[in-house]
Design an enzyme around this catalytic site. Structure first.
Site, PDB file in Angstrom:
ATOM      1  N   LYS A 164      25.835  33.760  88.954  1.00 46.23           N
ATOM      2  CA  LYS A 164      26.760  34.534  88.125  1.00 46.23           C
ATOM      3  C   LYS A 164      27.507  35.561  88.972  1.00 46.23           C
ATOM      4  O   LYS A 164      27.124  35.839  90.116  1.00 46.23           O
ATOM      5  CB  LYS A 164      25.974  35.217  87.005  1.00 46.23           C
ATOM      6  CG  LYS A 164      25.315  34.256  85.994  1.00 46.23           C
ATOM      7  CD  LYS A 164      24.550  35.052  84.934  1.00 46.23           C
ATOM      8  CE  LYS A 164      23.928  34.187  83.859  1.00 46.23           C
ATOM      9  NZ  LYS A 164      23.218  35.022  82.845  1.00 46.23           N
TER      10      LYS A 164
ATOM     11  N   GLU B 248      25.637  20.942  79.556  1.00 43.57           N
ATOM     12  CA  GLU B 248      26.179  21.844  80.572  1.00 43.57           C
ATOM     13  C   GLU B 248      26.604  21.098  81.839  1.00 43.57           C
ATOM     14  O   GLU B 248      27.641  21.419  82.417  1.00 43.57           O
ATOM     15  CB  GLU B 248      25.138  22.919  80.895  1.00 43.57           C
ATOM     16  CG  GLU B 248      24.906  23.856  79.697  1.00 43.57           C
ATOM     17  CD  GLU B 248      23.772  24.852  79.925  1.00 43.57           C
ATOM     18  OE1 GLU B 248      23.109  24.796  80.976  1.00 43.57           O
ATOM     19  OE2 GLU B 248      23.557  25.692  79.032  1.00 43.57           O
TER      20      GLU B 248
HETATM   21  N1  UDP Z   1      21.716  38.019  77.260  1.00 49.63           N
HETATM   22  C1  UDP Z   1      21.808  39.394  77.083  1.00 49.63           C
HETATM   23  N2  UDP Z   1      21.042  40.009  76.120  1.00 49.63           N
HETATM   24  C2  UDP Z   1      20.172  39.292  75.348  1.00 49.63           C
HETATM   25  C3  UDP Z   1      20.068  37.898  75.540  1.00 49.63           C
HETATM   26  C4  UDP Z   1      20.856  37.296  76.498  1.00 49.63           C
HETATM   27  O1  UDP Z   1      22.566  40.050  77.791  1.00 49.63           O
HETATM   28  O2  UDP Z   1      19.492  39.896  74.510  1.00 49.63           O
HETATM   29  C5  UDP Z   1      22.560  37.357  78.276  1.00 49.63           C
HETATM   30  C6  UDP Z   1      21.818  37.108  79.584  1.00 49.63           C
HETATM   31  O3  UDP Z   1      22.733  37.272  80.660  1.00 49.63           O
HETATM   32  C7  UDP Z   1      21.375  35.663  79.424  1.00 49.63           C
HETATM   33  C8  UDP Z   1      22.567  35.073  78.668  1.00 49.63           C
HETATM   34  O4  UDP Z   1      22.971  36.088  77.778  1.00 49.63           O
HETATM   35  O5  UDP Z   1      21.117  35.054  80.678  1.00 49.63           O
HETATM   36  C9  UDP Z   1      22.271  33.797  77.895  1.00 49.63           C
HETATM   37  O6  UDP Z   1      21.230  34.050  76.983  1.00 49.63           O
HETATM   38  P1  UDP Z   1      20.062  32.995  76.751  1.00 49.63           P
HETATM   39  O7  UDP Z   1      19.279  33.432  75.570  1.00 49.63           O
HETATM   40  O8  UDP Z   1      20.611  31.614  76.761  1.00 49.63           O
HETATM   41  O9  UDP Z   1      19.109  33.216  78.060  1.00 49.63           O
HETATM   42  P2  UDP Z   1      18.930  32.313  79.376  1.00 49.63           P
HETATM   43  O10 UDP Z   1      18.936  30.877  78.935  1.00 49.63           O
HETATM   44  O11 UDP Z   1      20.063  32.652  80.307  1.00 49.63           O
HETATM   45  O12 UDP Z   1      17.590  32.743  79.935  1.00 49.63           O
END
Ligand code: UDP
Ligand code: MG
Length: 168
Positions: A11, A137
């Site tokens: 990222k 994805e």
């Molecule tokens: N995210 C955030 N706050 C939250 C949950 C998610 O900022 O409470 C952001 C974080 O950067 C995360 C992305 O949103 O990586 C995607 O969320 P997801 O739940 O898919 O988590 P991941 O699969 O990336 O672990």
């Protein structure tokens, strides 16, 4: 489980912090292969499609700006496809938990992530969470031509006439 492919994004915070080498080194612990890699400018359309499942979350707009690079003067990400046995879980394990404060400190997110004052988890890396997300994805970020192995069906067709850039 068998052979899987999973999407990884370094990222914009990871790029800004010069973490590309470190993150790729950590991912090499998985002994998976890289089937494709590219540097991608993330426009709003791609960002919203990538995070479509989170569109009802209160942090969605901030998340879109984050992945587009608006907070890091880096309007790009590095996208990779890791390929091999149980690739999805292997990569997720090394990434660590979504919340960098809760992530194992030895994981990528535990070591390099932070929570911003506006509450966004800047966690340096994205990895597909399950087989359905991985397929969606990988197909969103890569064309079959950009991958050296294909685990999802491909078809051969005459390319439509389209405008491309050539060296002048
Ligand atoms: N995210 C955030 N706050 C939250 C949950 C998610 O900022 O409470 C952001 C974080 O950067 C995360 C992305 O949103 O990586 C995607 O969320 P997801 O739940 O898919 O988590 P991941 O699969 O990336 O672990
Ligand atoms: Mg996710």
């Amino acid at each position: 489980m068998g052979i899987e492919q999973t999407l990884v994004l370094i990222k914009p915070d990871g790029l800004k912090k010069s973490l590309t080498g470190n993150i790729l080194t950590r991912l090499s612990e998985t002994r998976l292969e890289i089937a494709g890699a590219r540097i991608v400018h993330v426009n709003r359309e791609l960002a919203e499609e990538h995070y479509a499942l989170l569109k009802d979350q209160p942090f969605f707009e901030e998340l879109i700006k984050y992945i587009m690079g608006e907070f890091h003067e880096r309007r790009k990400v590095m996208a990779l496809v890791y390929h091999g046995e149980a690739a999805i879980q292997k990569v997720r394990t090394i990434c660590g938990a979504t919340n960098p404060e809760e992530a194992d400190p030895r994981s990528i997110r535990g070591a390099y992530g932070r929570i911003t004052t506006s509450g966004i988890y800047e966690n340096a890396i994205h990895a597909s969470a399950n087989p359905e997300e991985a397929e969606r994805e990988v197909r969103l970020w890569f064309s079959p031509e950009e991958l050296v192995y294909h685990i999802y069906a491909v078809k051969e067709a005459e390319a439509k006439r389209e405008k491309k850039l050539f060296w002048a």
